[in-house]
Design a protein around this motif. Structure first.
Motif, PDB file in Angstrom:
ATOM      1  N   HIS A  95     -11.805 -32.776 -87.858  1.00 13.33           N
ATOM      2  CA  HIS A  95     -10.412 -33.194 -87.702  1.00 13.33           C
ATOM      3  C   HIS A  95      -9.532 -32.062 -87.188  1.00 13.33           C
ATOM      4  O   HIS A  95      -8.454 -32.313 -86.625  1.00 13.33           O
ATOM      5  CB  HIS A  95      -9.856 -33.688 -89.043  1.00 13.33           C
ATOM      6  CG  HIS A  95     -10.457 -34.974 -89.494  1.00 13.33           C
ATOM      7  ND1 HIS A  95     -10.348 -35.447 -90.782  1.00 13.33           N
ATOM      8  CD2 HIS A  95     -11.215 -35.895 -88.832  1.00 13.33           C
ATOM      9  CE1 HIS A  95     -10.987 -36.604 -90.900  1.00 13.33           C
ATOM     10  NE2 HIS A  95     -11.523 -36.885 -89.733  1.00 13.33           N
ATOM     11  N   ARG A 151     -10.511 -29.891 -84.942  1.00 12.23           N
ATOM     12  CA  ARG A 151     -10.914 -29.563 -83.583  1.00 12.23           C
ATOM     13  C   ARG A 151      -9.854 -30.027 -82.599  1.00 12.23           C
ATOM     14  O   ARG A 151      -9.121 -30.971 -82.851  1.00 12.23           O
ATOM     15  CB  ARG A 151     -12.253 -30.237 -83.256  1.00 12.23           C
ATOM     16  CG  ARG A 151     -12.875 -29.843 -81.933  1.00 12.23           C
ATOM     17  CD  ARG A 151     -14.149 -30.647 -81.713  1.00 12.23           C
ATOM     18  NE  ARG A 151     -14.822 -30.310 -80.479  1.00 12.23           N
ATOM     19  CZ  ARG A 151     -14.477 -30.789 -79.287  1.00 12.23           C
ATOM     20  NH1 ARG A 151     -13.453 -31.608 -79.184  1.00 12.23           N
ATOM     21  NH2 ARG A 151     -15.153 -30.445 -78.218  1.00 12.23           N
ATOM     22  N   ARG A 152      -9.756 -29.342 -81.466  1.00 12.40           N
ATOM     23  CA  ARG A 152      -8.852 -29.737 -80.381  1.00 12.40           C
ATOM     24  C   ARG A 152      -9.657 -29.943 -79.108  1.00 12.40           C
ATOM     25  O   ARG A 152     -10.193 -28.979 -78.587  1.00 12.40           O
ATOM     26  CB  ARG A 152      -7.761 -28.684 -80.176  1.00 12.40           C
ATOM     27  CG  ARG A 152      -6.830 -28.528 -81.356  1.00 12.40           C
ATOM     28  CD  ARG A 152      -5.974 -29.789 -81.572  1.00 12.40           C
ATOM     29  NE  ARG A 152      -5.093 -29.645 -82.714  1.00 12.40           N
ATOM     30  CZ  ARG A 152      -5.403 -30.019 -83.950  1.00 12.40           C
ATOM     31  NH1 ARG A 152      -6.597 -30.559 -84.191  1.00 12.40           N
ATOM     32  NH2 ARG A 152      -4.550 -29.863 -84.930  1.00 12.40           N
ATOM     33  N   PRO A 153      -9.772 -31.205 -78.623  1.00 10.70           N
ATOM     34  CA  PRO A 153      -9.189 -32.419 -79.211  1.00 10.70           C
ATOM     35  C   PRO A 153      -9.888 -32.816 -80.498  1.00 10.70           C
ATOM     36  O   PRO A 153     -11.053 -32.495 -80.716  1.00 10.70           O
ATOM     37  CB  PRO A 153      -9.401 -33.472 -78.118  1.00 10.70           C
ATOM     38  CG  PRO A 153     -10.609 -32.998 -77.378  1.00 10.70           C
ATOM     39  CD  PRO A 153     -10.522 -31.496 -77.375  1.00 10.70           C
ATOM     40  N   GLN A 154      -9.143 -33.543 -81.342  1.00 10.90           N
ATOM     41  CA  GLN A 154      -9.649 -33.922 -82.661  1.00 10.90           C
ATOM     42  C   GLN A 154     -10.839 -34.861 -82.536  1.00 10.90           C
ATOM     43  O   GLN A 154     -10.893 -35.716 -81.660  1.00 10.90           O
ATOM     44  CB  GLN A 154      -8.536 -34.595 -83.462  1.00 10.90           C
ATOM     45  CG  GLN A 154      -8.958 -35.054 -84.847  1.00 10.90           C
ATOM     46  CD  GLN A 154      -7.801 -35.643 -85.622  1.00 10.90           C
ATOM     47  OE1 GLN A 154      -6.662 -35.260 -85.454  1.00 10.90           O
ATOM     48  NE2 GLN A 154      -8.096 -36.585 -86.494  1.00 10.90           N
ATOM     49  N   LEU A 155     -11.801 -34.687 -83.428  1.00 12.38           N
ATOM     50  CA  LEU A 155     -12.966 -35.564 -83.506  1.00 12.38           C
ATOM     51  C   LEU A 155     -12.956 -36.287 -84.845  1.00 12.38           C
ATOM     52  O   LEU A 155     -12.488 -35.753 -85.844  1.00 12.38           O
ATOM     53  CB  LEU A 155     -14.265 -34.768 -83.392  1.00 12.38           C
ATOM     54  CG  LEU A 155     -14.645 -34.179 -82.039  1.00 12.38           C
ATOM     55  CD1 LEU A 155     -15.954 -33.413 -82.171  1.00 12.38           C
ATOM     56  CD2 LEU A 155     -14.775 -35.256 -80.981  1.00 12.38           C
ATOM     57  N   CYS A 167     -19.065 -27.763 -80.651  1.00 20.93           N
ATOM     58  CA  CYS A 167     -18.407 -26.482 -80.420  1.00 20.93           C
ATOM     59  C   CYS A 167     -19.366 -25.363 -80.805  1.00 20.93           C
ATOM     60  O   CYS A 167     -20.411 -25.598 -81.418  1.00 20.93           O
ATOM     61  CB  CYS A 167     -17.116 -26.368 -81.223  1.00 20.93           C
ATOM     62  SG  CYS A 167     -17.364 -26.303 -83.019  1.00 20.93           S
ATOM     63  N   THR A 224     -13.325 -23.863 -81.977  1.00 23.55           N
ATOM     64  CA  THR A 224     -12.914 -25.194 -81.544  1.00 23.55           C
ATOM     65  C   THR A 224     -11.940 -25.169 -80.378  1.00 23.55           C
ATOM     66  O   THR A 224     -11.469 -26.207 -79.949  1.00 23.55           O
ATOM     67  CB  THR A 224     -12.257 -25.949 -82.714  1.00 23.55           C
ATOM     68  OG1 THR A 224     -11.151 -25.174 -83.214  1.00 23.55           O
ATOM     69  CG2 THR A 224     -13.261 -26.150 -83.842  1.00 23.55           C
ATOM     70  N   ARG A 225     -11.608 -23.989 -79.891  1.00 23.09           N
ATOM     71  CA  ARG A 225     -10.726 -23.860 -78.735  1.00 23.09           C
ATOM     72  C   ARG A 225     -11.428 -23.049 -77.664  1.00 23.09           C
ATOM     73  O   ARG A 225     -12.200 -22.145 -77.965  1.00 23.09           O
ATOM     74  CB  ARG A 225      -9.412 -23.135 -79.094  1.00 23.09           C
ATOM     75  CG  ARG A 225      -8.544 -23.839 -80.107  1.00 23.09           C
ATOM     76  CD  ARG A 225      -7.436 -22.916 -80.548  1.00 23.09           C
ATOM     77  NE  ARG A 225      -6.575 -23.500 -81.573  1.00 23.09           N
ATOM     78  CZ  ARG A 225      -5.319 -23.867 -81.367  1.00 23.09           C
ATOM     79  NH1 ARG A 225      -4.787 -23.718 -80.169  1.00 23.09           N
ATOM     80  NH2 ARG A 225      -4.600 -24.378 -82.339  1.00 23.09           N
ATOM     81  N   GLN A 272      -7.286 -22.102 -74.233  1.00 22.35           N
ATOM     82  CA  GLN A 272      -6.440 -22.720 -75.238  1.00 22.35           C
ATOM     83  C   GLN A 272      -5.946 -21.731 -76.285  1.00 22.35           C
ATOM     84  O   GLN A 272      -5.091 -22.061 -77.091  1.00 22.35           O
ATOM     85  CB  GLN A 272      -7.214 -23.830 -75.952  1.00 22.35           C
ATOM     86  CG  GLN A 272      -7.569 -25.008 -75.058  1.00 22.35           C
ATOM     87  CD  GLN A 272      -8.476 -26.000 -75.771  1.00 22.35           C
ATOM     88  OE1 GLN A 272      -9.440 -25.619 -76.416  1.00 22.35           O
ATOM     89  NE2 GLN A 272      -8.146 -27.276 -75.668  1.00 22.35           N
TER      90      GLN A 272
END
Length: 213
Positions: free
Chosen positions: A4, A6-10, A48, A205-206, A210
């Motif tokens: 949740h 993560r970007r984008p959210q999973l 990721c 996660t980026r 980002q």
């Protein structure tokens, strides 16, 4: 929980997590006594890079965790969970995983640059960064707390990073009751201490593009 963040959210279904872990041979009953396997599982399910830290959560590893959280990325940490979900020291008998998603640094007032951080309107002693442009002042921190959540908890908590490091470092053996209950568990060669003690998982996660500058 990490997905949740993560970007984008999973959105990852819990059943998919368990089934994947069982299929890969990481778990039998939902247990996870290997930080190495947790890194493999998290990297696969969150799509990721998952970086395994070892050697304890103090010193250079503590700085790495702080900087990682400062950049808005989660950390998975095994620790002994007390009855209020906070870290304790039970030799690994209550080993669980938590997700850290933020960091609160205690700084000397004179070390805060007002150009990049402003006092909170309601808590003047609390400075909030402006647009994530403030370089992480890890070398100036006198206290460090991390924002964490354990799966059974209904709320986030602030834990001292020192207390987390101490709890993490003394994970040695499985709960004797569980070890003798006749149920099969997946435990790495060398036991819980080899699998968990002094280890954590950084989830990248980026992308570099980002990352806040």
């Amino acid at each position: 929980m990490a997905a949740h963040l993560r970007r984008p959210q999973l959105t990852v279904d819990m059943e998919a997590v368990v089934q994947t872990a069982v299929r890969r041979g990481y778990t039998a009953q939902g247990e996870m006594f290997s930080a190495h396997n947790m890194a493999l599982l998290a990297g696969e399910l969150c799509a990721c890079k998952a970086e395994l830290l070892s050697g304890g959560l103090s010193g250079g590893n503590a700085a790495a965790i702080i900087k990682h959280l400062w950049s808005g990325q989660p950390v998975l940490i095994p620790y002994d969970e007390d009855f209020n979900h906070e870290p304790c020291q039970r030799d690994g008998h209550r080993a669980h995983w938590a997700v850290a998603s933020g960091v609160l640094l205690g700084l000397d007032r004179g070390s805060v640059n007002d150009e990049h951080a402003q006092p909170s309107p309601t808590l003047p002693w609390l400075y909030v960064t402006s647009g994530n442009h403030l370089p992480c002042p890890v070398d100036s921190a006198t206290e460090v707390y991390i924002l964490t959540k354990q799966g059974k908890s209904l709320r986030y908590q602030l834990w001292s990073l020192d207390s987390v490091a101490q709890s993490n470092g003394q994970l040695r053996v499985m709960d004797p009751v569980r070890a003798s209950d006749g149920v099969r568990y997946v435990v790495p060669e060398g036991g819980v201490e080899v699998g968990l003690a002094g280890q954590a998982v950084l989830l990248h996660t980026r992308t570099e593009e980002q990352e806040p500058k």
